[in-house]
Design a protein around this motif. Structure first.
Motif, PDB file in Angstrom:
ATOM      1  N   THR A  42     -30.876  35.017 -90.231  1.00  0.00           N
ATOM      2  CA  THR A  42     -30.432  33.765 -90.850  1.00  0.00           C
ATOM      3  C   THR A  42     -30.936  32.530 -90.087  1.00  0.00           C
ATOM      4  O   THR A  42     -30.962  31.447 -90.645  1.00  0.00           O
ATOM      5  N   TYR A  43     -31.337  32.712 -88.822  1.00  0.00           N
ATOM      6  CA  TYR A  43     -31.878  31.572 -88.072  1.00  0.00           C
ATOM      7  C   TYR A  43     -33.326  31.277 -88.439  1.00  0.00           C
ATOM      8  O   TYR A  43     -33.886  30.281 -87.987  1.00  0.00           O
ATOM      9  N   PHE A  44     -33.930  32.177 -89.194  1.00  0.00           N
ATOM     10  CA  PHE A  44     -35.354  32.037 -89.486  1.00  0.00           C
ATOM     11  C   PHE A  44     -35.639  32.029 -90.988  1.00  0.00           C
ATOM     12  O   PHE A  44     -36.508  32.760 -91.456  1.00  0.00           O
ATOM     13  N   PRO A  45     -34.908  31.180 -91.751  1.00  0.00           N
ATOM     14  CA  PRO A  45     -35.121  31.186 -93.205  1.00  0.00           C
ATOM     15  C   PRO A  45     -36.531  30.701 -93.568  1.00  0.00           C
ATOM     16  O   PRO A  45     -37.030  31.011 -94.641  1.00  0.00           O
ATOM     17  N   HIS A  46     -37.131  29.955 -92.633  1.00  0.00           N
ATOM     18  CA  HIS A  46     -38.451  29.375 -92.885  1.00  0.00           C
ATOM     19  C   HIS A  46     -39.578  30.293 -92.433  1.00  0.00           C
ATOM     20  O   HIS A  46     -40.738  29.914 -92.455  1.00  0.00           O
ATOM     21  N   PHE A  47     -39.245  31.518 -92.003  1.00  0.00           N
ATOM     22  CA  PHE A  47     -40.262  32.449 -91.504  1.00  0.00           C
ATOM     23  C   PHE A  47     -40.470  33.573 -92.504  1.00  0.00           C
ATOM     24  O   PHE A  47     -39.538  34.024 -93.173  1.00  0.00           O
ATOM     25  N   ALA A  58     -46.569  35.125 -83.809  1.00  0.00           N
ATOM     26  CA  ALA A  58     -46.685  33.855 -83.074  1.00  0.00           C
ATOM     27  C   ALA A  58     -45.382  33.577 -82.320  1.00  0.00           C
ATOM     28  O   ALA A  58     -45.392  33.156 -81.159  1.00  0.00           O
ATOM     29  N   HIS A  59     -44.245  33.863 -82.987  1.00  0.00           N
ATOM     30  CA  HIS A  59     -42.973  33.593 -82.339  1.00  0.00           C
ATOM     31  C   HIS A  59     -42.722  34.594 -81.199  1.00  0.00           C
ATOM     32  O   HIS A  59     -42.236  34.225 -80.131  1.00  0.00           O
ATOM     33  N   GLY A  60     -43.091  35.862 -81.430  1.00  0.00           N
ATOM     34  CA  GLY A  60     -42.946  36.886 -80.381  1.00  0.00           C
ATOM     35  C   GLY A  60     -43.721  36.497 -79.142  1.00  0.00           C
ATOM     36  O   GLY A  60     -43.255  36.665 -78.006  1.00  0.00           O
ATOM     37  N   ALA A  82     -35.568  24.749 -68.695  1.00  0.00           N
ATOM     38  CA  ALA A  82     -34.729  23.578 -69.001  1.00  0.00           C
ATOM     39  C   ALA A  82     -34.947  23.046 -70.418  1.00  0.00           C
ATOM     40  O   ALA A  82     -33.989  22.790 -71.154  1.00  0.00           O
ATOM     41  N   ARG A  83     -36.205  22.896 -70.806  1.00  0.00           N
ATOM     42  CA  ARG A  83     -36.490  22.333 -72.128  1.00  0.00           C
ATOM     43  C   ARG A  83     -35.968  23.267 -73.235  1.00  0.00           C
ATOM     44  O   ARG A  83     -35.362  22.834 -74.222  1.00  0.00           O
ATOM     45  N   LEU A  84     -36.160  24.583 -73.038  1.00  0.00           N
ATOM     46  CA  LEU A  84     -35.709  25.552 -74.045  1.00  0.00           C
ATOM     47  C   LEU A  84     -34.194  25.605 -74.134  1.00  0.00           C
ATOM     48  O   LEU A  84     -33.627  25.881 -75.192  1.00  0.00           O
ATOM     49  N   LEU A  87     -33.230  22.810 -76.345  1.00  0.00           N
ATOM     50  CA  LEU A  87     -33.636  23.114 -77.722  1.00  0.00           C
ATOM     51  C   LEU A  87     -32.654  24.086 -78.394  1.00  0.00           C
ATOM     52  O   LEU A  87     -32.197  23.845 -79.517  1.00  0.00           O
ATOM     53  N   HIS A  88     -32.316  25.181 -77.696  1.00  0.00           N
ATOM     54  CA  HIS A  88     -31.431  26.181 -78.310  1.00  0.00           C
ATOM     55  C   HIS A  88     -30.006  25.660 -78.501  1.00  0.00           C
ATOM     56  O   HIS A  88     -29.336  26.012 -79.454  1.00  0.00           O
ATOM     57  N   ALA A  89     -29.558  24.802 -77.576  1.00  0.00           N
ATOM     58  CA  ALA A  89     -28.180  24.310 -77.687  1.00  0.00           C
ATOM     59  C   ALA A  89     -28.050  23.153 -78.669  1.00  0.00           C
ATOM     60  O   ALA A  89     -27.163  23.153 -79.515  1.00  0.00           O
ATOM     61  N   VAL A  91     -30.576  21.609 -80.741  1.00  0.00           N
ATOM     62  CA  VAL A  91     -31.350  21.552 -81.986  1.00  0.00           C
ATOM     63  C   VAL A  91     -31.135  22.816 -82.819  1.00  0.00           C
ATOM     64  O   VAL A  91     -30.768  22.744 -83.986  1.00  0.00           O
ATOM     65  N   LEU A  92     -31.347  23.972 -82.202  1.00  0.00           N
ATOM     66  CA  LEU A  92     -31.295  25.219 -82.974  1.00  0.00           C
ATOM     67  C   LEU A  92     -29.861  25.717 -83.165  1.00  0.00           C
ATOM     68  O   LEU A  92     -29.561  26.366 -84.156  1.00  0.00           O
ATOM     69  N   ARG A  93     -28.990  25.431 -82.196  1.00  0.00           N
ATOM     70  CA  ARG A  93     -27.589  25.846 -82.252  1.00  0.00           C
ATOM     71  C   ARG A  93     -27.430  27.329 -82.562  1.00  0.00           C
ATOM     72  O   ARG A  93     -26.699  27.725 -83.486  1.00  0.00           O
ATOM     73  N   VAL A  94     -28.117  28.131 -81.785  1.00  0.00           N
ATOM     74  CA  VAL A  94     -28.026  29.583 -81.934  1.00  0.00           C
ATOM     75  C   VAL A  94     -26.726  30.057 -81.279  1.00  0.00           C
ATOM     76  O   VAL A  94     -26.441  29.712 -80.136  1.00  0.00           O
ATOM     77  N   ASP A  95     -25.947  30.835 -82.010  1.00  0.00           N
ATOM     78  CA  ASP A  95     -24.706  31.382 -81.442  1.00  0.00           C
ATOM     79  C   ASP A  95     -25.066  32.267 -80.237  1.00  0.00           C
ATOM     80  O   ASP A  95     -25.912  33.157 -80.351  1.00  0.00           O
ATOM     81  N   VAL A  97     -23.893  34.827 -78.879  1.00  0.00           N
ATOM     82  CA  VAL A  97     -23.843  36.303 -78.999  1.00  0.00           C
ATOM     83  C   VAL A  97     -25.226  36.878 -79.305  1.00  0.00           C
ATOM     84  O   VAL A  97     -25.527  38.005 -78.923  1.00  0.00           O
ATOM     85  N   ASN A  98     -26.043  36.094 -79.975  1.00  0.00           N
ATOM     86  CA  ASN A  98     -27.357  36.603 -80.360  1.00  0.00           C
ATOM     87  C   ASN A  98     -28.295  36.821 -79.175  1.00  0.00           C
ATOM     88  O   ASN A  98     -29.242  37.600 -79.262  1.00  0.00           O
ATOM     89  N   PHE A  99     -28.012  36.145 -78.076  1.00  0.00           N
ATOM     90  CA  PHE A  99     -28.857  36.322 -76.897  1.00  0.00           C
ATOM     91  C   PHE A  99     -28.682  37.711 -76.300  1.00  0.00           C
ATOM     92  O   PHE A  99     -29.625  38.299 -75.775  1.00  0.00           O
ATOM     93  N   LYS A 100     -27.487  38.252 -76.399  1.00  0.00           N
ATOM     94  CA  LYS A 100     -27.261  39.626 -75.916  1.00  0.00           C
ATOM     95  C   LYS A 100     -28.059  40.604 -76.770  1.00  0.00           C
ATOM     96  O   LYS A 100     -28.608  41.574 -76.266  1.00  0.00           O
TER      97      LYS A 100
END
Ligand code: HNI
Length: 142
Positions: A42-47, A58-60, A82-84, A87-89, A91-95, A97-100
């Protein structure tokens, strides 16, 4: 949390081997993520997320490069990412739990490709290293 000297040695030396196929490893980890945990798509609807698609590869490659940067700065993962982290917090706001889930998929990928290197000690070192990377990428949420 930080890695012991022995754990650093494991991560740095295994990354030396991984680097040559980092793009393929990053892509395989994402394929495993989307296959085993389809909710992460669901985080990648544009992919276009078909296995082997150009966007997935490319993303991998980007994800693997970031993990490589962290492996190259084991003493300062926070600085390296630091920059990432922003971005994740912000802009992307990835929950978080997904990092695990992604960390585990990366671990499985490394284990499948380097079975002889993936001892119990290496497993534990990778698990700890990826949890440090994940904490850095999610720490800005707080
Ligand atoms: Ni993540 C973008 C690295 C976990 C969803 N991610 C990136 C980029 C890198 C990256 C590098 C590219 C940034 C750029 O273009 O400047 N991501 C990492 C790393 C991890 C991670 C090292 C953990 C180990 N990301 C996750 C997780 C999700 C996630 C767990 C969601 C399931 N990432 C994204 C999304 C993008 C992204 C979405 C934007 C993709 C795009 O190009 O539109």
């Amino acid at each position: 949390m930080s890695l012991t000297k022995a754990e650093r040695t494991i991560i740095v030396s295994m990354w030396g081997k991984i680097a040559a196929q980092a793009d393929a490893i990053g892509t395989e980890a994402l394929e495993r993520l989307f296959a085993s945990h389809p909710q992460t798509k669901t985080y990648f609807p544009h992919f276009e997320l078909r296995a082997g698609s150009a966007q997935l590869r490319a993303h991998g490659s980007k994800v693997a490069a970031a993990v490589g940067e962290a492996a190259g700065s084991v003493d300062d993962v926070a600085g390296a990412l630091a920059r990432l982290s922003e971005l994740h917090a912000y802009v992307l706001r990835v929950d978080p739990v997904n990092f695990k889930l992604l960390s585990h998929c990366l671990l499985v990928t490394v284990a499948a490709r380097f079975p002889a290197d993936f001892t119990a000690e290496a497993h534990a070192a990778w698990d700890k290293f990826m949890s440090i990377v994940s904490s850095v990428l999610t720490e800005k949420y707080r």
